[in-house]
Design a protein around this motif. Sequence first.
Motif, mmCIF file in Angstrom:
data_model
loop_
_atom_site.group_PDB
_atom_site.id
_atom_site.type_symbol
_atom_site.label_atom_id
_atom_site.label_comp_id
_atom_site.label_asym_id
_atom_site.label_seq_id
_atom_site.Cartn_x
_atom_site.Cartn_y
_atom_site.Cartn_z
ATOM 1 N N ILE A 261 -50.736 33.597 11.596
ATOM 2 C CA ILE A 261 -50.994 32.468 12.493
ATOM 3 C C ILE A 261 -52.408 32.637 13.023
ATOM 4 C CG2 ILE A 261 -50.335 31.306 14.625
ATOM 5 C CD1 ILE A 261 -47.472 32.211 14.162
ATOM 6 N N VAL A 262 -53.294 31.732 12.601
ATOM 7 C CA VAL A 262 -54.701 31.821 12.991
ATOM 8 C C VAL A 262 -55.100 30.586 13.785
ATOM 9 C CG1 VAL A 262 -55.370 33.314 11.066
ATOM 10 C CG2 VAL A 262 -55.471 30.845 10.801
ATOM 11 N N TYR A 263 -56.107 30.756 14.585
ATOM 12 C CA TYR A 263 -56.625 29.667 15.417
ATOM 13 C C TYR A 263 -57.621 28.842 14.614
ATOM 14 C CZ TYR A 263 -58.998 27.334 19.275
ATOM 15 O OH TYR A 263 -59.546 26.400 20.111
ATOM 16 N N PHE B 48 -53.223 25.996 16.289
ATOM 17 C CA PHE B 48 -52.874 27.137 15.449
ATOM 18 C C PHE B 48 -52.252 26.692 14.129
ATOM 19 C CE2 PHE B 48 -53.359 29.396 19.434
ATOM 20 C CZ PHE B 48 -53.961 30.560 19.025
ATOM 21 N N GLY B 49 -52.251 25.391 13.864
ATOM 22 C CA GLY B 49 -51.702 24.869 12.617
ATOM 23 C C GLY B 49 -50.188 24.865 12.583
ATOM 24 N N LEU B 50 -49.547 24.807 13.746
ATOM 25 C CA LEU B 50 -48.087 24.850 13.840
ATOM 26 C C LEU B 50 -47.534 23.461 14.139
ATOM 27 C CD1 LEU B 50 -47.943 28.103 15.981
ATOM 28 C CD2 LEU B 50 -47.564 27.917 13.518
ATOM 29 N N ILE C 171 -47.039 33.974 18.421
ATOM 30 C CA ILE C 171 -48.343 33.412 18.060
ATOM 31 C C ILE C 171 -49.432 34.466 18.218
ATOM 32 C CG2 ILE C 171 -50.096 31.700 18.700
ATOM 33 C CD1 ILE C 171 -47.789 29.841 19.523
ATOM 34 N N GLY C 172 -49.355 35.234 19.283
ATOM 35 C CA GLY C 172 -50.392 36.217 19.559
ATOM 36 C C GLY C 172 -50.435 37.376 18.575
#
Length: 174
Positions: free
Chosen positions: A162-164, A135-137, A156-157
Amino acid sequence: MNFGIFSILYSLTSFVISNAGIILQMVGSWFVFRKMGMPGWKGIIPFYSTYVLFDKLWDTKTFWRMIIYLGVMIGATVFGFIFIMLGGVFLANGSNVAGIIFLINGIVMMIGSIVMAILMVVLEYRLYQRLAAAFGLKNGWAWGLLFVPFIMLPIIGFHKRIVYYGPVSQVPSY
């Protein structure tokens, strides 16, 4: 205040809080899985959701290794407890050699179960590192997912920014 009323209120409060945490974690998992392009129901089935995460982000061999660690941990804990109890019984009845042997074996098994638990936590943390990276975290999110998933998964959801990005090999570097 009566102790019985206090214990009932305490039990009810802890029941509500723990179930609220479970529900938050399940809802968060549902939406995280949907963001990852999978059906949300896959995120709420206990062992299957972990298997799916390992399959999508890592490999299933590591999942099965973690299941083996779980089995060894449970077995070592049960037999370690039984051996420690038997050692105490033998020592109480005057059979010192058998009692000491059982106690030592029980302690070794309990230490082995602690080692297996630590290995499982390490594997779970590494899975959460991969989930956060997908998720780029940053790694801090992996610690949050490990210790407070009922807070981190819904963030996150539901967070729009916040994108996958995909499994770790496809994640852009920051």
